[in-house]
Motif scaffolding. Structure first.
Motif, PDB file in Angstrom:
ATOM      1  N   ILE A  14       0.857  -1.186   0.000  1.00  0.00           N
ATOM      2  CA  ILE A  14       0.000   0.000   0.000  1.00  0.00           C
ATOM      3  C   ILE A  14       0.894   1.238   0.000  1.00  0.00           C
ATOM      4  CG2 ILE A  14      -1.845   1.227   1.198  1.00  0.00           C
ATOM      5  CD1 ILE A  14      -2.317  -1.702   2.533  1.00  0.00           C
ATOM      6  N   VAL A  15       0.720   2.040  -1.036  1.00  0.00           N
ATOM      7  CA  VAL A  15       1.549   3.234  -1.209  1.00  0.00           C
ATOM      8  C   VAL A  15       0.695   4.449  -0.874  1.00  0.00           C
ATOM      9  CG1 VAL A  15       2.959   4.562  -2.825  1.00  0.00           C
ATOM     10  CG2 VAL A  15       2.790   2.062  -3.088  1.00  0.00           C
ATOM     11  N   PHE A  16       1.097   5.194   0.142  1.00  0.00           N
ATOM     12  CA  PHE A  16       0.334   6.364   0.568  1.00  0.00           C
ATOM     13  C   PHE A  16       0.959   7.649   0.066  1.00  0.00           C
ATOM     14  CE2 PHE A  16      -0.726   3.250   3.832  1.00  0.00           C
ATOM     15  CZ  PHE A  16      -2.091   3.443   4.004  1.00  0.00           C
ATOM     16  N   ASP A  17       0.103   8.542  -0.390  1.00  0.00           N
ATOM     17  CA  ASP A  17       0.515   9.929  -0.595  1.00  0.00           C
ATOM     18  C   ASP A  17       0.701  10.520   0.808  1.00  0.00           C
ATOM     19  OD1 ASP A  17       0.596  12.625  -1.834  1.00  0.00           O
ATOM     20  OD2 ASP A  17      -1.362  12.838  -0.866  1.00  0.00           O
ATOM     21  N   TRP A  18       1.337  11.664   0.912  1.00  0.00           N
ATOM     22  CA  TRP A  18       1.620  12.249   2.225  1.00  0.00           C
ATOM     23  C   TRP A  18       0.690  13.419   2.565  1.00  0.00           C
ATOM     24  CZ3 TRP A  18       3.320  11.342   6.784  1.00  0.00           C
ATOM     25  CH2 TRP A  18       3.817  12.357   7.620  1.00  0.00           C
ATOM     26  N   ASN A  19       0.859  14.547   1.891  1.00  0.00           N
ATOM     27  CA  ASN A  19       0.084  15.748   2.225  1.00  0.00           C
ATOM     28  C   ASN A  19      -1.399  15.563   1.873  1.00  0.00           C
ATOM     29  OD1 ASN A  19       2.926  16.675   0.969  1.00  0.00           O
ATOM     30  ND2 ASN A  19       2.418  17.943   2.730  1.00  0.00           N
ATOM     31  N   GLY A  20      -2.243  15.750   2.840  1.00  0.00           N
ATOM     32  CA  GLY A  20      -3.683  15.639   2.583  1.00  0.00           C
ATOM     33  C   GLY A  20      -4.191  14.207   2.631  1.00  0.00           C
ATOM     34  N   LEU A 113       4.760   7.800  -1.101  1.00  0.00           N
ATOM     35  CA  LEU A 113       5.182   8.419  -2.367  1.00  0.00           C
ATOM     36  C   LEU A 113       4.585   9.816  -2.397  1.00  0.00           C
ATOM     37  CD1 LEU A 113       6.396   8.342  -5.247  1.00  0.00           C
ATOM     38  CD2 LEU A 113       4.200   7.404  -6.023  1.00  0.00           C
ATOM     39  N   SER A 114       5.455  10.811  -2.456  1.00  0.00           N
ATOM     40  CA  SER A 114       4.971  12.185  -2.348  1.00  0.00           C
ATOM     41  C   SER A 114       5.670  13.097  -3.348  1.00  0.00           C
ATOM     42  CB  SER A 114       5.261  12.687  -0.928  1.00  0.00           C
ATOM     43  OG  SER A 114       5.048  14.068  -0.827  1.00  0.00           O
ATOM     44  N   ALA A 115       4.990  14.193  -3.691  1.00  0.00           N
ATOM     45  CA  ALA A 115       5.606  15.201  -4.555  1.00  0.00           C
ATOM     46  C   ALA A 115       6.319  16.255  -3.701  1.00  0.00           C
ATOM     47  CB  ALA A 115       4.556  15.854  -5.437  1.00  0.00           C
ATOM     48  N   ALA A 116       6.429  15.976  -2.390  1.00  0.00           N
ATOM     49  CA  ALA A 116       7.221  16.870  -1.529  1.00  0.00           C
ATOM     50  C   ALA A 116       8.694  16.561  -1.748  1.00  0.00           C
ATOM     51  CB  ALA A 116       6.858  16.641  -0.066  1.00  0.00           C
ATOM     52  N   LYS A 117       9.526  17.523  -1.398  1.00  0.00           N
ATOM     53  CA  LYS A 117      10.958  17.332  -1.592  1.00  0.00           C
ATOM     54  C   LYS A 117      11.475  16.237  -0.652  1.00  0.00           C
ATOM     55  CE  LYS A 117      14.852  20.170  -2.768  1.00  0.00           C
ATOM     56  NZ  LYS A 117      15.524  21.453  -2.679  1.00  0.00           N
ATOM     57  N   GLN A 118      12.358  15.402  -1.206  1.00  0.00           N
ATOM     58  CA  GLN A 118      12.847  14.217  -0.500  1.00  0.00           C
ATOM     59  C   GLN A 118      13.331  14.483   0.937  1.00  0.00           C
ATOM     60  OE1 GLN A 118      12.650  11.157  -1.630  1.00  0.00           O
ATOM     61  NE2 GLN A 118      14.158   9.977  -0.512  1.00  0.00           N
ATOM     62  N   GLU A 119      14.200  15.483   1.105  1.00  0.00           N
ATOM     63  CA  GLU A 119      14.783  15.730   2.435  1.00  0.00           C
ATOM     64  C   GLU A 119      13.687  16.121   3.432  1.00  0.00           C
ATOM     65  OE1 GLU A 119      15.804  17.469  -0.313  1.00  0.00           O
ATOM     66  OE2 GLU A 119      17.495  16.142  -0.762  1.00  0.00           O
ATOM     67  N   HIS A 120      12.815  17.005   2.973  1.00  0.00           N
ATOM     68  CA  HIS A 120      11.732  17.457   3.842  1.00  0.00           C
ATOM     69  C   HIS A 120      10.817  16.283   4.206  1.00  0.00           C
ATOM     70  CE1 HIS A 120       8.175  19.379   5.387  1.00  0.00           C
ATOM     71  NE2 HIS A 120       7.488  18.715   4.475  1.00  0.00           N
ATOM     72  N   LEU A 121      10.493  15.480   3.212  1.00  0.00           N
ATOM     73  CA  LEU A 121       9.570  14.357   3.423  1.00  0.00           C
ATOM     74  C   LEU A 121      10.115  13.380   4.462  1.00  0.00           C
ATOM     75  CD1 LEU A 121       6.947  12.917   2.488  1.00  0.00           C
ATOM     76  CD2 LEU A 121       8.366  11.689   0.830  1.00  0.00           C
ATOM     77  N   HIS A 122      11.387  13.053   4.343  1.00  0.00           N
ATOM     78  CA  HIS A 122      11.995  12.126   5.299  1.00  0.00           C
ATOM     79  C   HIS A 122      11.926  12.684   6.720  1.00  0.00           C
ATOM     80  CE1 HIS A 122      13.837   8.610   3.305  1.00  0.00           C
ATOM     81  NE2 HIS A 122      13.498   9.312   2.245  1.00  0.00           N
ATOM     82  N   GLU A 123      12.239  13.966   6.835  1.00  0.00           N
ATOM     83  CA  GLU A 123      12.204  14.614   8.146  1.00  0.00           C
ATOM     84  C   GLU A 123      10.784  14.575   8.719  1.00  0.00           C
ATOM     85  OE1 GLU A 123      14.029  18.736   8.709  1.00  0.00           O
ATOM     86  OE2 GLU A 123      11.958  19.081   9.327  1.00  0.00           O
ATOM     87  N   ASN A 142      12.694  18.276  -6.535  1.00  0.00           N
ATOM     88  CA  ASN A 142      12.447  19.699  -6.812  1.00  0.00           C
ATOM     89  C   ASN A 142      11.426  20.248  -5.822  1.00  0.00           C
ATOM     90  OD1 ASN A 142       9.606  19.407  -7.973  1.00  0.00           O
ATOM     91  ND2 ASN A 142      10.772  17.984  -9.251  1.00  0.00           N
ATOM     92  N   ASN A 143      11.221  21.567  -5.927  1.00  0.00           N
ATOM     93  CA  ASN A 143      10.322  22.248  -4.996  1.00  0.00           C
ATOM     94  C   ASN A 143       8.979  22.584  -5.619  1.00  0.00           C
ATOM     95  OD1 ASN A 143      10.792  22.686  -2.344  1.00  0.00           O
ATOM     96  ND2 ASN A 143      12.252  24.354  -2.650  1.00  0.00           N
ATOM     97  N   ILE A 144       8.710  22.028  -6.797  1.00  0.00           N
ATOM     98  CA  ILE A 144       7.474  22.406  -7.487  1.00  0.00           C
ATOM     99  C   ILE A 144       6.572  21.195  -7.750  1.00  0.00           C
ATOM    100  CG2 ILE A 144       8.298  24.557  -8.521  1.00  0.00           C
ATOM    101  CD1 ILE A 144       8.912  22.947 -11.084  1.00  0.00           C
ATOM    102  N   ALA A 145       6.734  20.170  -6.932  1.00  0.00           N
ATOM    103  CA  ALA A 145       5.841  19.002  -6.944  1.00  0.00           C
ATOM    104  C   ALA A 145       5.805  18.264  -8.275  1.00  0.00           C
ATOM    105  CB  ALA A 145       4.419  19.423  -6.529  1.00  0.00           C
ATOM    106  N   GLU A 146       6.936  18.203  -8.969  1.00  0.00           N
ATOM    107  CA  GLU A 146       6.964  17.475 -10.244  1.00  0.00           C
ATOM    108  C   GLU A 146       7.781  16.190 -10.131  1.00  0.00           C
ATOM    109  OE1 GLU A 146       8.150  20.187 -13.326  1.00  0.00           O
ATOM    110  OE2 GLU A 146       6.187  21.157 -13.324  1.00  0.00           O
ATOM    111  N   GLY A 147       7.432  15.216 -10.970  1.00  0.00           N
ATOM    112  CA  GLY A 147       8.231  13.987 -11.044  1.00  0.00           C
ATOM    113  C   GLY A 147       7.726  12.837 -10.184  1.00  0.00           C
ATOM    114  N   LYS A 148       6.496  12.944  -9.702  1.00  0.00           N
ATOM    115  CA  LYS A 148       5.977  11.899  -8.806  1.00  0.00           C
ATOM    116  C   LYS A 148       5.792  10.557  -9.527  1.00  0.00           C
ATOM    117  CE  LYS A 148       2.353  11.454  -5.317  1.00  0.00           C
ATOM    118  NZ  LYS A 148       1.317  12.196  -4.592  1.00  0.00           N
TER     119      LYS A 148
END
Ligand SMILES: [Mg+2]
Length: 216
Positions: A14-20, A113-123, A142-148
């Motif tokens: 099960i792969v969860f999005d993060w924000n929202g 799996l999130s479009a948030a930036k990797q370092e921030h997401l891990h933290e 990146n900081n613009i939510a691309e590449g998910k």
């Protein structure tokens, strides 16, 4: 959350999005957006208006609100400064930790799996106590939510579970798009960053509320 749980029991990964989806941060996202709008003499939005109009790519959403194209990078920079310094005041949706623990205990593999930036997401995932339950935590560079979508492909390649046994749980049309690209099932919850009416465009299973009693 019982309904959400029941919809996931047939899957192994099960792969969860993060924000929202796991993190309830719509109020914070909106507060920062409104600060930006006020600063540039544009109309602020209510939570309902935000959920009815929020969309990806982020830049197009900003332009629709009347923000200037040439100022996009500036807006984004300011947004992340404020978000990163305040996100710890947000909380996981009530019952999220218990849901994750229950799925984990029954032997499911779980990832984020999130479009948030990797370092921030891990933290953030670490801060909210979910890291021990997660197989993988994949953000973008990146900081613009691309590449998910691409990151999703890398994630699935790492986990040796059939695609038919994998599901993505998200709260936006972007998640439906990513799941389609990955050729896996998707379940959207309509009490995150986008309204139920917006999510209907995806023509996929939607829970009007993760706490609700009916599946559309
Ligand atoms: Mg989301």
């Amino acid at each position: 959350m019982e309904l959400l749980y029941k919809n996931l029991t047939n899957y192994e990964h099960i792969v969860f999005d993060w924000n929202g989806t796991l993190l309830s941060d719509v109020e914070l996202v909106l507060a920062i957006l409104n600060e930006n709008l006020t600063k540039h003499k544009l109309d602020t939005k209510t939570v309902q208006e935000f959920r009815e109009h929020f969309s990806f790519p982020i830049k197009d959403f900003y332009l629709k609100l009347g923000m200037k194209n040439e100022l996009f990078e500036h807006y984004q920079k300011r947004y992340h400064e404020l978000y990163d310094s305040q996100y710890k005041s947000s909380e996981l949706y009530p019952g999220t930790l218990e849901l994750i623990q229950r799925l984990h205990q029954t032997g499911k593999k779980l990832s984020i799996l999130s479009a948030a930036k990797q370092e921030h997401l891990h933290e953030a995932v670490e801060h909210f106590g979910l890291r021990p339950y997660m197989e993988h935590v994949y953000g973008v560079s990146n900081n613009i939510a691309e590449g998910k979508s691409q990151r999703g492909r890398e994630l699935l390649d790492k986990v040796s579970i059939a695609k038919e046994k994998t599901i993505l749980v998200g709260d936006t049309l972007y998640d439906a798009e990513v799941a389609k690209f990955l050729n896996i099932d998707v379940l959207l919850v309509a009490d995150g960053h986008q309204s139920y009416e917006q999510l209907l465009k995806a023509k996929c299973p939607i829970l009007p509320s993760r706490y609700g009693s009916s599946l559309y």
